[in-house]
Design a protein around this motif. Structure first.
Motif, mmCIF file in Angstrom:
data_model
loop_
_atom_site.group_PDB
_atom_site.id
_atom_site.type_symbol
_atom_site.label_atom_id
_atom_site.label_comp_id
_atom_site.label_asym_id
_atom_site.label_seq_id
_atom_site.Cartn_x
_atom_site.Cartn_y
_atom_site.Cartn_z
ATOM 1 N N ARG A 181 -36.297 28.446 19.134
ATOM 2 C CA ARG A 181 -36.757 27.216 18.472
ATOM 3 C C ARG A 181 -36.839 26.093 19.507
ATOM 4 N NH1 ARG A 181 -37.306 30.649 15.371
ATOM 5 N NH2 ARG A 181 -36.656 30.810 13.188
ATOM 6 N N SER A 182 -38.027 25.523 19.629
ATOM 7 C CA SER A 182 -38.185 24.374 20.508
ATOM 8 C C SER A 182 -39.437 23.598 20.090
ATOM 9 C CB SER A 182 -38.282 24.819 21.981
ATOM 10 O OG SER A 182 -38.305 23.687 22.833
ATOM 11 N N GLY A 183 -39.830 22.617 20.882
ATOM 12 C CA GLY A 183 -41.003 21.805 20.578
ATOM 13 C C GLY A 183 -41.257 20.825 21.711
ATOM 14 N N GLY A 184 -42.442 20.241 21.718
ATOM 15 C CA GLY A 184 -42.847 19.369 22.810
ATOM 16 C C GLY A 184 -43.208 17.956 22.406
ATOM 17 N N ASN A 185 -42.695 17.467 21.273
ATOM 18 C CA ASN A 185 -43.036 16.124 20.804
ATOM 19 C C ASN A 185 -41.801 15.246 20.678
ATOM 20 O OD1 ASN A 185 -45.968 16.554 20.176
ATOM 21 N ND2 ASN A 185 -45.097 18.090 18.799
ATOM 22 N N ALA A 186 -42.022 13.943 20.818
ATOM 23 C CA ALA A 186 -40.958 12.961 20.609
ATOM 24 C C ALA A 186 -41.590 11.673 20.116
ATOM 25 C CB ALA A 186 -40.182 12.704 21.893
ATOM 26 N N TYR A 187 -40.840 10.940 19.276
ATOM 27 C CA TYR A 187 -41.336 9.632 18.832
ATOM 28 C C TYR A 187 -40.166 8.726 18.485
ATOM 29 C CZ TYR A 187 -40.754 11.646 14.120
ATOM 30 O OH TYR A 187 -40.263 12.259 12.993
ATOM 31 N N MET A 188 -40.465 7.440 18.449
ATOM 32 C CA MET A 188 -39.458 6.421 18.171
ATOM 33 C C MET A 188 -40.112 5.245 17.473
ATOM 34 S SD MET A 188 -38.399 3.154 19.217
ATOM 35 C CE MET A 188 -38.917 2.892 20.888
ATOM 36 N N PHE A 189 -39.393 4.652 16.484
ATOM 37 C CA PHE A 189 -39.788 3.403 15.841
ATOM 38 C C PHE A 189 -38.588 2.466 15.863
ATOM 39 C CE2 PHE A 189 -42.301 6.718 13.672
ATOM 40 C CZ PHE A 189 -43.592 6.276 13.963
ATOM 41 N N GLN A 190 -38.849 1.182 16.097
ATOM 42 C CA GLN A 190 -37.764 0.206 16.115
ATOM 43 C C GLN A 190 -38.276 -1.144 15.643
ATOM 44 O OE1 GLN A 190 -34.958 -0.018 19.537
ATOM 45 N NE2 GLN A 190 -35.481 -2.194 19.637
ATOM 46 N N ALA A 191 -37.461 -1.833 14.843
ATOM 47 C CA ALA A 191 -37.764 -3.190 14.381
ATOM 48 C C ALA A 191 -36.622 -4.105 14.803
ATOM 49 C CB ALA A 191 -37.930 -3.220 12.861
ATOM 50 N N THR A 192 -36.972 -5.241 15.417
ATOM 51 C CA THR A 192 -35.998 -6.229 15.861
ATOM 52 C C THR A 192 -36.327 -7.562 15.219
ATOM 53 O OG1 THR A 192 -35.822 -5.087 17.990
ATOM 54 C CG2 THR A 192 -34.899 -7.316 17.850
ATOM 55 N N PHE A 193 -35.397 -8.114 14.459
ATOM 56 C CA PHE A 193 -35.607 -9.385 13.755
ATOM 57 C C PHE A 193 -34.717 -10.443 14.404
ATOM 58 C CE2 PHE A 193 -34.889 -12.226 9.985
ATOM 59 C CZ PHE A 193 -36.202 -12.669 9.880
ATOM 60 N N GLY A 194 -35.329 -11.561 14.780
ATOM 61 C CA GLY A 194 -34.590 -12.620 15.468
ATOM 62 C C GLY A 194 -35.084 -12.748 16.900
ATOM 63 N N LYS A 195 -34.209 -13.163 17.782
ATOM 64 C CA LYS A 195 -34.539 -13.337 19.196
ATOM 65 C C LYS A 195 -34.300 -12.012 19.905
ATOM 66 C CE LYS A 195 -35.433 -16.569 22.418
ATOM 67 N NZ LYS A 195 -36.493 -17.584 22.361
ATOM 68 N N PRO A 196 -35.354 -11.364 20.438
ATOM 69 C CA PRO A 196 -35.146 -10.048 21.052
ATOM 70 C C PRO A 196 -34.143 -10.055 22.200
ATOM 71 C CG PRO A 196 -37.491 -10.470 20.679
ATOM 72 C CD PRO A 196 -36.780 -11.752 20.389
ATOM 73 N N THR A 197 -34.163 -11.129 23.017
ATOM 74 C CA THR A 197 -33.234 -11.238 24.137
ATOM 75 C C THR A 197 -32.453 -12.536 24.007
ATOM 76 O OG1 THR A 197 -34.788 -10.036 25.553
ATOM 77 C CG2 THR A 197 -33.006 -11.231 26.645
ATOM 78 N N PRO A 198 -31.243 -12.513 23.465
ATOM 79 C CA PRO A 198 -30.465 -13.746 23.306
ATOM 80 C C PRO A 198 -30.223 -14.427 24.647
ATOM 81 C CG PRO A 198 -29.465 -11.925 22.094
ATOM 82 C CD PRO A 198 -30.515 -11.337 22.959
ATOM 83 N N ALA A 199 -30.461 -15.745 24.695
ATOM 84 C CA ALA A 199 -30.265 -16.496 25.934
ATOM 85 C C ALA A 199 -29.526 -17.798 25.692
ATOM 86 C CB ALA A 199 -31.608 -16.772 26.612
ATOM 87 N N ALA A 200 -29.969 -18.567 24.682
ATOM 88 C CA ALA A 200 -29.325 -19.845 24.376
ATOM 89 C C ALA A 200 -28.273 -19.653 23.288
ATOM 90 C CB ALA A 200 -30.368 -20.867 23.928
ATOM 91 N N ARG A 201 -27.295 -20.516 23.298
ATOM 92 C CA ARG A 201 -26.224 -20.423 22.310
ATOM 93 C C ARG A 201 -26.801 -20.465 20.895
ATOM 94 N NH1 ARG A 201 -20.633 -23.986 22.357
ATOM 95 N NH2 ARG A 201 -19.676 -22.990 20.521
ATOM 96 N N GLY A 202 -26.372 -19.541 20.056
ATOM 97 C CA GLY A 202 -26.849 -19.463 18.686
ATOM 98 C C GLY A 202 -27.990 -18.484 18.489
ATOM 99 N N ASP A 203 -28.597 -17.967 19.579
ATOM 100 C CA ASP A 203 -29.636 -16.943 19.429
ATOM 101 C C ASP A 203 -29.015 -15.676 18.839
ATOM 102 O OD1 ASP A 203 -31.461 -18.636 20.525
ATOM 103 O OD2 ASP A 203 -31.584 -17.640 22.478
ATOM 104 N N TRP A 204 -29.787 -14.968 18.024
ATOM 105 C CA TRP A 204 -29.274 -13.759 17.387
ATOM 106 C C TRP A 204 -30.410 -12.791 17.111
ATOM 107 C CZ3 TRP A 204 -31.472 -12.625 12.703
ATOM 108 C CH2 TRP A 204 -32.117 -13.681 12.030
ATOM 109 N N ASN A 205 -30.048 -11.560 16.839
ATOM 110 C CA ASN A 205 -31.016 -10.575 16.372
ATOM 111 C C ASN A 205 -30.302 -9.448 15.648
ATOM 112 O OD1 ASN A 205 -30.347 -8.284 18.135
ATOM 113 N ND2 ASN A 205 -31.274 -9.468 19.803
ATOM 114 N N VAL A 206 -31.027 -8.743 14.810
ATOM 115 C CA VAL A 206 -30.586 -7.489 14.206
ATOM 116 C C VAL A 206 -31.715 -6.484 14.410
ATOM 117 C CG1 VAL A 206 -29.041 -8.519 12.498
ATOM 118 C CG2 VAL A 206 -31.452 -8.223 11.939
#
Length: 594
Positions: free
Chosen positions: A496-521
């Motif tokens: 048993r094997s296979g040659g496919n891969a996939y990914m989905f992702q959702a980011t809500f808020g600031k993707p890269t926190p930098a300033a105080r109070g920035d957030w994300n989920v």
């Protein structure tokens, strides 16, 4: 900065300053003389003589200034005498002047001094001042607290992370998961049950590992050699030389921790839209950690281009990379007069993509890449008589230098049996990758806003165009050793094997926190079939690295201060095919960058 300058250099600086001071004083004296004030002759002469005697002013310059000061003093005295003459004398002078047409006659002993307008004196003073300041700035002593010029071309950057990690294994997991990487790092595992009754090295699959403290520290120096040439060096922590992780597990009896060369590169930008980089550098491709770990660095050379289209809303970009993965040993076999030919493993990658600014709230990015992992597949050797003292087999070099887990593996050695005792001939084996890898990689990203907050959606699809089960079994000559179904069978029908891969992702808020109070989920899902990609280069946390994994992950971050944030993450994974292997990972971490 060196605060102790050379004596000759100090003398030069003092000389320049002395000339400037004397010139300004002479200018001031000239101005006062022009206004009829008595010169401070003795003070001027004493000042200049003192500068000569102290060595701050060289002798020739000092004598010239001294002569000038004395000349101006004599002129001032003469002007004073003329101004103090009797009124009658002045009247007689006026009559005489009238008789001669208004021109005063010279008297023996008079000193004639040419008049220098005040504007000219100011100009001379300003020129001297500018020259002195220019020299002072060039030598770095005009403003002792100012940073030297060369330091403005060097930047320091880095980051530190402290993480608490717990791993939870299902009690239903298979307890026979072979650690193939450990086999390849040793002298091989003897597969003959007549000469070896021990089990191969096995992975932990059932015992939880909780509250492990880990740290990561990276420090880099970036230098602008010129407008077009740049350089970078970065060091980082790490338990070992793994390419996909710079984490350092704490503890160990409080022993000191290792530091590794993480990056070392030079780049050249011949034109504004093209950049060439060589050495060891960060990932030049647009990708996700499904394929390449965020800690993975690349060796070799890469060419990157970026060009905005005329409307300025669309920017095209691309990358071409030649990445050496492994070189065969220069001295193999060690105990043979005939050495093997040179064999190299390479990654050749090409990518093209575009960024599109749809409007102020929406941005799209798309990238299409092709990665050819050249010469990485395993090969079965010619018969090799290890029992007779042969130093390895001819295809030992095809085993991967680094691997995690998940890829389909095959035995590499065709071991000749001792004709005197064939049943008891040891058969130490290595394993290699059964599949070829030629990957098509599609990356999509959409940045938008919802209810006033940022929303980022990422998608990644990977297809191994070289995946072919029949070819894998032919290459292995029947020596496939893993990725069978849970029934325990090892026949072709159980594979048993296979040659496919996939990914989905959702980011809500600031993707890269930098300033105080920035957030994300964030939330995401991955599925990576066993031979969708080489298992040695992707994220080492999801399913503890490698392929043959599927599952979801949740997380969030909050910036407690500028460039400092906390993160929590939960990752739940299990196998795609084969015996059960469920792993959950919980992480809490504190990050800071500078």
């Amino acid at each position: 900065m060196n605060h102790f300058a050379h004596p000759h250099r100090l003398a030069g600086r003092a000389s320049v300053l002395a000339v400037a001071v004397a010139a300004v004083l002479l200018g001031a004296a000239g101005a006062s003389h022009a206004q009829g004030a008595a010169p401070a002759e003795s003070a001027m002469v004493k000042l200049i003589r003192g500068l000569i005697q102290s060595g701050a002013l060289d002798k020739n310059t000092g004598e010239a200034l001294l002569a000038q000061a004395q000349t101006e003093a004599m002129a001032a005295q003469q002007a004073q005498r003329l101004a103090a003459a009797p009124a009658a004398g002045a009247g007689a002078g006026a009559v005489a002047g009238a008789t001669t047409g208004g021109a005063a006659r010279a008297v023996a002993g008079d000193v004639r001094v040419p008049y220098i307008p005040e504007t000219v004196r100011d100009q001379i003073r300003d020129e001297v001042k500018d020259e002195v300041m220019a020299q002072a700035k060039a030598e770095g002593w005009a403003a002792p607290n100012e940073t030297p010029e060369w330091t403005k071309r060097i930047r320091i950057e880095g980051d530190v992370r402290v993480r608490n990690e717990s791993r939870f294994y299902s009690g239903n997991n298979s307890d026979i998961q072979i650690d193939w990487a450990a086999i390849n790092q040793g002298s091989g595992f003897d597969v003959n049950p007549n000469t070896n009754l021990s089990l191969p090295p096995l992975l932990n699959t059932r015992q939880n590992r909780t509250n492990q403290w880990r740290a990561r520290a990276r420090l880099g120096v970036l230098a602008d050699i010129s407008d077009s040439v740049k350089a970078g060096v970065r060091i980082a922590t790490g338990n070992d030389n793994s390419p996909v992780s710079t984490n350092q597990t704490l503890g160990g009896g409080l022993a000191k921790k290792d530091v590794w060369l993480d990056q070392g590169w030079l780049s050249y930008q011949p034109v504004s839209w093209l950049n060439l980089t060589g050495g060891r550098f960060g990932n030049p491709f647009v990708s996700t950690d499904t394929l390449f770990s965020t800690d993975l660095n690349f060796d070799g050379i890469a060419a990157q281009f970026e060009k905005a289209l005329p409307n300025k809303d669309v920017t095209m970009f691309g990358t071409l990379g030649f990445i050496p993965l492994e070189y065969s040993s220069d001295n193999s076999p060690r105990n043979s007069q005939e050495k093997m030919k040179s064999e190299n493993k390479w990654l050749v990658g090409a990518q093209v993509g575009a960024n599109w600014k749809v409007n102020s709230d929406n941005r799209l990015r798309g990238a299409l890449a092709y990665y050819d992992f050249h010469n990485v597949s395993g090969q079965v050797s010619q018969p090799c008589a290890l029992y007779a003292g042969a130093d390895g087999c001819g295809t030992d070099w095809t085993r991967p230098a680094f691997m995690q887990k998940g890829n389909t593996l095959m035995l590499l050695r065709n071991i000749a049996l001792n004709p005197l005792d064939p049943a008891n001939t040891p058969q130490p084996q290595y394993v290699g990758l059964a599949s070829k890898f030629q990957l098509l990689d599609v990356n999509l990203r959409w940045d938008t806003r919802v209810a006033g907050y940022g929303l980022r959606l990422d998608g990644n699809y990977i297809r191994n165009l070289a995946y072919d089960e029949n070819e894998m079994w032919t290459r292995a000559n029947g020596g496939i050793v893993n990725n069978f179904g849970g029934s325990g069978g090892t026949a072709r029908s159980d594979f048993r094997s296979g040659g496919n891969a996939y990914m989905f992702q959702a980011t809500f808020g600031k993707p890269t926190p930098a300033a105080r109070g920035d957030w994300n989920v964030l939330a995401g899902y991955k599925r990576i079939e066993p031979d969708a990609m080489p298992d040695g280069y992707n994220d080492s946390t999801f399913h503890l690295g490698g392929t043959n994994a599927r599952g979801y992950y949740l997380g969030g971050s909050y910036a407690v201060d500028k460039n400092a944030w906390v993160t929590g993450r939960w990752i739940s994974t299990k196998e795609v095919f084969g015996p059960p292997l469920a792993i959950d990972t919980l992480q809490f971490e504190f990050n800071a960058r500078f």
